[in-house]
Write an enzyme that holds these catalytic residues in place. Structure first.
Site, PDB file in Angstrom:
ATOM      1  N   HIS A 106      -9.525   1.647   4.005  1.00 12.33           N
ATOM      2  CA  HIS A 106      -8.419   1.713   5.269  1.00 12.33           C
ATOM      3  C   HIS A 106      -9.067   2.304   6.363  1.00 12.33           C
ATOM      4  O   HIS A 106      -9.678   3.324   5.848  1.00 12.33           O
ATOM      5  CB  HIS A 106      -7.366   2.213   4.081  1.00 12.33           C
ATOM      6  CG  HIS A 106      -5.849   2.287   4.648  1.00 12.33           C
ATOM      7  ND1 HIS A 106      -5.762   2.483   6.044  1.00 12.33           N
ATOM      8  CD2 HIS A 106      -5.436   1.227   4.777  1.00 12.33           C
ATOM      9  CE1 HIS A 106      -4.286   2.817   6.040  1.00 12.33           C
ATOM     10  NE2 HIS A 106      -3.807   1.250   5.429  1.00 12.33           N
ATOM     11  N   GLU A 108      -6.034  -5.166  10.188  1.00 10.62           N
ATOM     12  CA  GLU A 108      -4.702  -3.437  10.591  1.00 10.62           C
ATOM     13  C   GLU A 108      -5.343  -3.097  11.983  1.00 10.62           C
ATOM     14  O   GLU A 108      -6.198  -1.946  11.918  1.00 10.62           O
ATOM     15  CB  GLU A 108      -5.135  -3.274   9.192  1.00 10.62           C
ATOM     16  CG  GLU A 108      -4.475  -3.243   7.925  1.00 10.62           C
ATOM     17  CD  GLU A 108      -3.554  -2.126   6.753  1.00 10.62           C
ATOM     18  OE1 GLU A 108      -2.690  -2.387   6.415  1.00 10.62           O
ATOM     19  OE2 GLU A 108      -5.105  -0.577   6.797  1.00 10.62           O
ATOM     20  N   SER A 125       2.576  -2.057  10.107  1.00 14.67           N
ATOM     21  CA  SER A 125       4.206  -2.220  10.471  1.00 14.67           C
ATOM     22  C   SER A 125       5.308  -4.141  10.175  1.00 14.67           C
ATOM     23  O   SER A 125       5.753  -4.505  10.770  1.00 14.67           O
ATOM     24  CB  SER A 125       4.978  -2.359  12.286  1.00 14.67           C
ATOM     25  OG  SER A 125       4.107  -0.543  12.564  1.00 14.67           O
ATOM     26  N   GLY A 156       2.254   2.330  10.760  1.00  9.54           N
ATOM     27  CA  GLY A 156       3.110   2.856  10.605  1.00  9.54           C
ATOM     28  C   GLY A 156       3.734   3.382  11.936  1.00  9.54           C
ATOM     29  O   GLY A 156       4.586   3.944  11.973  1.00  9.54           O
ATOM     30  N   LYS A 163       0.153   4.466  -0.340  1.00  9.94           N
ATOM     31  CA  LYS A 163      -0.630   5.463  -0.015  1.00  9.94           C
ATOM     32  C   LYS A 163      -0.175   6.708  -0.286  1.00  9.94           C
ATOM     33  O   LYS A 163      -0.194   5.924  -1.958  1.00  9.94           O
ATOM     34  CB  LYS A 163       0.050   5.245   1.885  1.00  9.94           C
ATOM     35  CG  LYS A 163      -0.150   4.084   2.514  1.00  9.94           C
ATOM     36  CD  LYS A 163      -0.114   4.598   3.846  1.00  9.94           C
ATOM     37  CE  LYS A 163      -0.015   3.388   4.458  1.00  9.94           C
ATOM     38  NZ  LYS A 163      -0.232   3.294   6.298  1.00  9.94           N
ATOM     39  N   GLU A 205      -7.087   5.251   7.620  1.00 10.68           N
ATOM     40  CA  GLU A 205      -6.925   6.401   6.928  1.00 10.68           C
ATOM     41  C   GLU A 205      -8.335   7.273   6.539  1.00 10.68           C
ATOM     42  O   GLU A 205      -8.092   8.205   6.595  1.00 10.68           O
ATOM     43  CB  GLU A 205      -5.104   6.521   6.494  1.00 10.68           C
ATOM     44  CG  GLU A 205      -4.288   5.968   7.142  1.00 10.68           C
ATOM     45  CD  GLU A 205      -3.507   6.190   6.594  1.00 10.68           C
ATOM     46  OE1 GLU A 205      -2.970   5.514   5.612  1.00 10.68           O
ATOM     47  OE2 GLU A 205      -2.483   5.004   7.085  1.00 10.68           O
ATOM     48  N   ASN A 248       0.782  -1.097  -0.306  1.00  9.55           N
ATOM     49  CA  ASN A 248       0.353   0.338  -0.240  1.00  9.55           C
ATOM     50  C   ASN A 248       0.512   0.747   0.199  1.00  9.55           C
ATOM     51  O   ASN A 248       1.606   1.699   1.052  1.00  9.55           O
ATOM     52  CB  ASN A 248      -0.684  -0.158   1.584  1.00  9.55           C
ATOM     53  CG  ASN A 248      -1.484   1.267   1.413  1.00  9.55           C
ATOM     54  OD1 ASN A 248      -1.808   1.671   0.811  1.00  9.55           O
ATOM     55  ND2 ASN A 248      -2.350   1.154   2.412  1.00  9.55           N
TER      56      ASN A 248
HETATM   57  P1  PGA Z   1       2.621  -0.156   7.550  1.00  7.79           P
HETATM   58  O1  PGA Z   1       1.249   0.324   6.763  1.00  7.79           O
HETATM   59  O2  PGA Z   1       2.433  -0.836   7.125  1.00  7.79           O
HETATM   60  O3  PGA Z   1       3.549   1.875   7.356  1.00  7.79           O
HETATM   61  O4  PGA Z   1       2.388  -0.361   8.666  1.00  7.79           O
HETATM   62  C1  PGA Z   1       0.347  -0.723   7.035  1.00  7.79           C
HETATM   63  C2  PGA Z   1      -0.686   0.185   5.813  1.00  7.79           C
HETATM   64  O5  PGA Z   1      -1.251   0.699   6.535  1.00  7.79           O
HETATM   65  O6  PGA Z   1      -1.859  -0.278   5.187  1.00  7.79           O
END
Ligand code: PGA
Length: 250
Positions: free
Chosen positions: A96, A168, A214, A174, A13, A98, A11
């Site tokens: 997601h 998630e 992560s 993150g 982003k 976010e 992903n």
């Molecule tokens: P990350 O993000 O691996 O940077 O923690 C995962 C995601 O948001 O899909």
């Protein structure tokens, strides 16, 4: 016990220009030749065209990170499933955290988008997961079960087999704070049992469930070896070719 085919999705982003996307995918191609996982890059809308061109001749599939649920119309700034399908997109991330947090997506819009994705021949990667406050309050199972059920309202058994569910935990995204393999497995198992309740055991066994939050090369293997974890949705670590290729190795 035969496990499902792993699916590892990056992903990106809001990262990489079209030129950077193309260069990245060309660099990734030889690195993932030996991988047995299905490999997906979820790129920004403006990178889709160059990414698809760059991925030709490889097993890398291109995904979008979002879509609108209507086919067309007066929705300034939005992109429809029909448009994505027409470009050659295979998967689309839906809901997601976010998007839920910063763009006011709700279980209801997530459900509409999931239904629209199927309508236009796209496979949704449906994201669910609890906040730290919910985990601390013991609400993880209840919250995730509700999100899964709400996302899948009106989705048939035939359709859900093509869906991917990404667990998630928001506190792991993150933050560098990965869920332990046991914590991730516990919730992925709850998701599979929810699918069994909604559909059947057979269907539940076919749906792929990813862990995200992560994921890195040094923890991917342990996570993906768990019985109910069929790959990962990878943010930060998907932006580096060697790291993403190592994660894709399963
Ligand atoms: P990350 O993000 O691996 O940077 O923690 C995962 C995601 O948001 O899909």
């Amino acid at each position: 016990m035969s496990k499902r085919k792993l699916i590892v999705a990056g992903n990106w982003k809001m990262n990489k220009t079209p030129a950077e996307a193309s260069a990245f995918i060309k660099e990734l191609k030889p690195l993932i030749k030996g991988s047995r996982s299905e490999i997906v890059c979820a790129v920004p809308f403006v990178d889709i065209q160059t990414s698809i061109t760059a991925a030709r001749g490889s097993r890398i599939k291109i995904a979008a990170q979002n879509m609108h649920f209507e086919e067309k119309g007066a929705y300034t700034g939005e992109v429809s499933g029909q448009m994505l399908k027409d470009m050659g997109v295979k998967y689309v991330i839906i809901g997601h955290s976010e998007r839920r947090e910063y763009f006011a997506e709700t279980n209801k819009t997530v459900n509409k988008k999931v239904l629209a994705a199927f309508k236009y021949g796209l496979k949704p990667i449906i994201c669910v997961g609890e906040s730290l406050a919910q985990r601390d309050a013991g609400l993880t199972a209840e919250h995730v079960r509700y999100q899964v059920k709400a996302a899948l309202l009106g989705v048939t058994a035939e359709q859900v087999k093509k869906a991917v569910i990404a667990y998630e935990p928001i506190w792991a995204i993150g933050t560098g704070r990965t869920a332990t393999a046991e914590q991730a497995e516990e919730v992925c198992r709850i998701i599979r049992l929810t699918l069994k309740e909604l559909y059947s055991k057979r269907v539940a066994c076919m749906v792929r469930i990813q862990y995200g939050g992560s994921v890195k090369a040094d923890n991917a293997h342990e996570l993906f070896s768990m019985e109910d974890i069929d790959g990962g949705l990878v943010g930060g670590a998907s932006l580096k070719t060697a790291e993403f290729a190592a994660i894709s190795a399963g």
